[in-house]
Structure formats: C-alpha cells, structure tokens
Write a protein that holds these residues in place. Sequence first.
Motif, PDB file in Angstrom:
ATOM      1  N   GLY A 120       0.802  -1.220   0.000  1.00 55.53           N
ATOM      2  CA  GLY A 120       0.000   0.000   0.000  1.00 55.53           C
ATOM      3  C   GLY A 120       0.830   1.263   0.000  1.00 55.53           C
ATOM      4  N   THR A 121       1.985   1.250  -0.651  1.00 56.89           N
ATOM      5  CA  THR A 121       2.835   2.439  -0.672  1.00 56.89           C
ATOM      6  C   THR A 121       2.112   3.624  -1.303  1.00 56.89           C
ATOM      7  OG1 THR A 121       3.803   1.609  -2.732  1.00 56.89           O
ATOM      8  CG2 THR A 121       5.075   1.287  -0.719  1.00 56.89           C
ATOM      9  N   SER A 122       2.342   4.793  -0.727  1.00 53.05           N
ATOM     10  CA  SER A 122       1.754   6.013  -1.277  1.00 53.05           C
ATOM     11  C   SER A 122       2.524   6.446  -2.522  1.00 53.05           C
ATOM     12  CB  SER A 122       1.785   7.124  -0.231  1.00 53.05           C
ATOM     13  OG  SER A 122       3.109   7.312   0.264  1.00 53.05           O
ATOM     14  N   THR A 123       3.825   6.588  -2.369  1.00 50.96           N
ATOM     15  CA  THR A 123       4.720   6.888  -3.491  1.00 50.96           C
ATOM     16  C   THR A 123       5.986   6.065  -3.294  1.00 50.96           C
ATOM     17  OG1 THR A 123       5.847   8.719  -2.358  1.00 50.96           O
ATOM     18  CG2 THR A 123       3.897   9.267  -3.698  1.00 50.96           C
ATOM     19  N   TYR A 124       6.778   5.952  -4.350  1.00 51.43           N
ATOM     20  CA  TYR A 124       8.123   5.398  -4.185  1.00 51.43           C
ATOM     21  C   TYR A 124       9.087   6.273  -4.958  1.00 51.43           C
ATOM     22  CZ  TYR A 124       8.106   3.227  -8.854  1.00 51.43           C
ATOM     23  OH  TYR A 124       8.077   3.011 -10.206  1.00 51.43           O
ATOM     24  N   SER A 125      10.315   6.298  -4.484  1.00 48.28           N
ATOM     25  CA  SER A 125      11.312   7.200  -5.046  1.00 48.28           C
ATOM     26  C   SER A 125      12.362   6.420  -5.818  1.00 48.28           C
ATOM     27  CB  SER A 125      11.982   7.991  -3.910  1.00 48.28           C
ATOM     28  OG  SER A 125      12.957   8.878  -4.420  1.00 48.28           O
ATOM     29  N   ARG A 148       9.674  10.910  -7.662  1.00 49.84           N
ATOM     30  CA  ARG A 148       8.676  10.191  -6.889  1.00 49.84           C
ATOM     31  C   ARG A 148       7.525   9.766  -7.798  1.00 49.84           C
ATOM     32  NH1 ARG A 148       8.886  14.103  -1.606  1.00 49.84           N
ATOM     33  NH2 ARG A 148       9.456  15.607  -3.203  1.00 49.84           N
ATOM     34  N   TYR A 149       7.202   8.488  -7.741  1.00 53.51           N
ATOM     35  CA  TYR A 149       6.187   7.889  -8.605  1.00 53.51           C
ATOM     36  C   TYR A 149       5.006   7.394  -7.766  1.00 53.51           C
ATOM     37  CZ  TYR A 149      10.017   7.656 -12.017  1.00 53.51           C
ATOM     38  OH  TYR A 149      11.062   7.963 -12.874  1.00 53.51           O
ATOM     39  N   PRO A 150       3.825   7.236  -8.389  1.00 49.03           N
ATOM     40  CA  PRO A 150       2.685   6.691  -7.635  1.00 49.03           C
ATOM     41  C   PRO A 150       2.987   5.291  -7.133  1.00 49.03           C
ATOM     42  CG  PRO A 150       1.964   7.636  -9.739  1.00 49.03           C
ATOM     43  CD  PRO A 150       3.455   7.572  -9.784  1.00 49.03           C
ATOM     44  N   GLY A 151       2.745   5.048  -5.851  1.00 51.69           N
ATOM     45  CA  GLY A 151       2.931   3.719  -5.289  1.00 51.69           C
ATOM     46  C   GLY A 151       1.737   2.836  -5.582  1.00 51.69           C
ATOM     47  N   GLY A 185      14.447   9.153   2.745  1.00 51.94           N
ATOM     48  CA  GLY A 185      13.865   8.521   1.566  1.00 51.94           C
ATOM     49  C   GLY A 185      12.879   9.412   0.855  1.00 51.94           C
ATOM     50  N   LYS A 186      11.634   8.944   0.746  1.00 53.08           N
ATOM     51  CA  LYS A 186      10.646   9.645  -0.079  1.00 53.08           C
ATOM     52  C   LYS A 186      10.145  10.943   0.548  1.00 53.08           C
ATOM     53  CE  LYS A 186       8.349   5.938   0.031  1.00 53.08           C
ATOM     54  NZ  LYS A 186       7.398   4.826  -0.231  1.00 53.08           N
ATOM     55  N   VAL A 187      10.155  11.038   1.875  1.00 54.77           N
ATOM     56  CA  VAL A 187       9.790  12.291   2.538  1.00 54.77           C
ATOM     57  C   VAL A 187      11.083  13.042   2.841  1.00 54.77           C
ATOM     58  CG1 VAL A 187       8.682  13.370   4.529  1.00 54.77           C
ATOM     59  CG2 VAL A 187       7.721  11.277   3.556  1.00 54.77           C
ATOM     60  N   ARG A 188      11.226  14.230   2.305  1.00 52.75           N
ATOM     61  CA  ARG A 188      12.512  14.927   2.375  1.00 52.75           C
ATOM     62  C   ARG A 188      12.566  16.013   3.434  1.00 52.75           C
ATOM     63  NH1 ARG A 188      12.491  15.305  -4.222  1.00 52.75           N
ATOM     64  NH2 ARG A 188      12.642  13.040  -4.576  1.00 52.75           N
ATOM     65  N   SER A 189      11.409  16.367   3.975  1.00 54.31           N
ATOM     66  CA  SER A 189      11.395  17.372   5.038  1.00 54.31           C
ATOM     67  C   SER A 189      10.128  17.195   5.868  1.00 54.31           C
ATOM     68  CB  SER A 189      11.434  18.790   4.457  1.00 54.31           C
ATOM     69  OG  SER A 189      10.222  19.089   3.788  1.00 54.31           O
ATOM     70  N   GLU A 190      10.167  17.658   7.103  1.00 55.01           N
ATOM     71  CA  GLU A 190       8.982  17.585   7.960  1.00 55.01           C
ATOM     72  C   GLU A 190       7.822  18.368   7.357  1.00 55.01           C
ATOM     73  OE1 GLU A 190       9.590  18.523  12.059  1.00 55.01           O
ATOM     74  OE2 GLU A 190      11.597  17.646  12.103  1.00 55.01           O
ATOM     75  N   GLU A 191       8.135  19.492   6.711  1.00 57.42           N
ATOM     76  CA  GLU A 191       7.092  20.375   6.173  1.00 57.42           C
ATOM     77  C   GLU A 191       6.259  19.679   5.101  1.00 57.42           C
ATOM     78  OE1 GLU A 191       9.961  22.421   8.355  1.00 57.42           O
ATOM     79  OE2 GLU A 191      10.317  21.243   6.528  1.00 57.42           O
TER      80      GLU A 191
END
Length: 259
Positions: free
Chosen positions: A141-146, A151-154, A222-228
Amino acid sequence: MTRGFFIDVQGTLIDDINKEPIYGACEFISYLNKNDIPYVVITNNTKETSANFLQSLKEKGFDIKNYIDPFYILRETVKSKKIAAFGTDKFLEVLKELGYELDFETFETLIVSIREDYTNEDYAKMIECSLKTDNLIGMHGTSTYSKNGKRYPGVGAIMSMIKFAVNKDYEVVGKPSFNFYDKARDLISLDFKEITVISDDMIGDLLGAQKLNMHSCLVLSGKVRSEEEILNTLSKNEIPKNICKDMSDVLELLKKGEI
C-alpha cells in the motif's frame, strides 16, 4: 514502551539511488543484534524472490535475523493459480517461480505491483481486468516510491485509482495490512503496542502501524525529504512519535533510551 522494532528497507536502510546502506543503518542492525533487541526487517520487495533480496541485503553488510516481504503473505492469500498481474518483468518472473500462471483471459485474481513506466494503456487494462473479477490484490500500500530522485505513484495510489474507477474494494498483502504486520509480530512474539516501526513512508507504512497501536518513527532519508512536506497533511493524533534525519539519529535515540 518499545521492546522491539519493525524496520523498513528502501529509503530507510538503503538509499533510493545507489541502493547502498544509509548512514547509520548497518550500525543500527548490529546494535540490535549485540543487545538482543527483537526486530523484523519489513520490506515491500517485489522485484526478487524473498531469499535473493534478503541475501542482497546481507551482502551490503546487514546481518539480518528476521525478515518478511509480501511474497510471504501472497502465497497464503492468493490460492488460485491463474492471475492477471501487472508489474516489472522481474516481478512477473517471481510470480511464475511461485507457481502462478499469467492469463489475462480466464484469470481469477488481479495482482498489481509497482512499475515506473506504466502508461494510460496499462491503467486501462487494469480497469478492464478489475471489471472481470472481485479479487483485486495490491502487493502493498505504498503512497509513493522514489527512484533516481523522482517520486512515482505507489501501489496504494494505483489501487485507490482502480477502486474509484470500478467501485470495488481491494486487498493489500504487504505493508500496511494487518496480516503482514501480524505475521511480522509473530516472528518476535511481541504485542503491537511494544513495537516501534521505522520507515520513510508516513502514509503507506506508519499510519497503518499507528492504527494497530504501534509507535512510529519517520526517517527523512527517503521519499519524505522534510517535515514540512508531511506534517501539515496529518491530524494531531497522526504525527509520528519521532522524526529523524536517518538511522544514525534513530540509533542515538535508542542508546539514550528515548525511543
């Protein structure tokens, strides 16, 4: 209280570009082994057989004791051998090795995994297949993958699209399904509330873990690059307990008894 860990691979233990260990990752696994801390490496690998992927991680320096991927669950979930499947050529070859037969005419189950070059024609074929069966399976159930900085649709995103298109529910065999996490939990004999999940996928891994009362640690390697990028999309109750730069930060928290 945390007594054990579930640890993601892509973007957490190994980087998305060179597929090499992320800073502090090998040291984290070694620390767990040395101190007899229970853990399971949990991955959504669908590109190689389970044995081959685990061996590749060991060759990178990870002395992994417990491991699980979606293929462990797939064999228990999909009993019918005739399937319509979408994914990389390597994924389709693994399915054949597991005894499944690709048949887009008389199949009983639709199975979808990731592939970076899906076209609208591929999505159209998925929709047509979905109209012919009620057995819809997402490998995870990945949201996206890098990959290579993009970043592509998971699979989770693709299956959500299919569900909206045909108004049929689907089942997930990998993360963040209950069956997957429950199988991993059995390997270390802990309650969910005693486990912290470490991952770079807030939506595809950690939210599902939180619903099972597990603790969550988001890494920004990984796929999330910042808290924001992620925090303003979450409710107060969904914010992870810990947010770390990479596994070296997680290791420091563990040594201090703060995770």
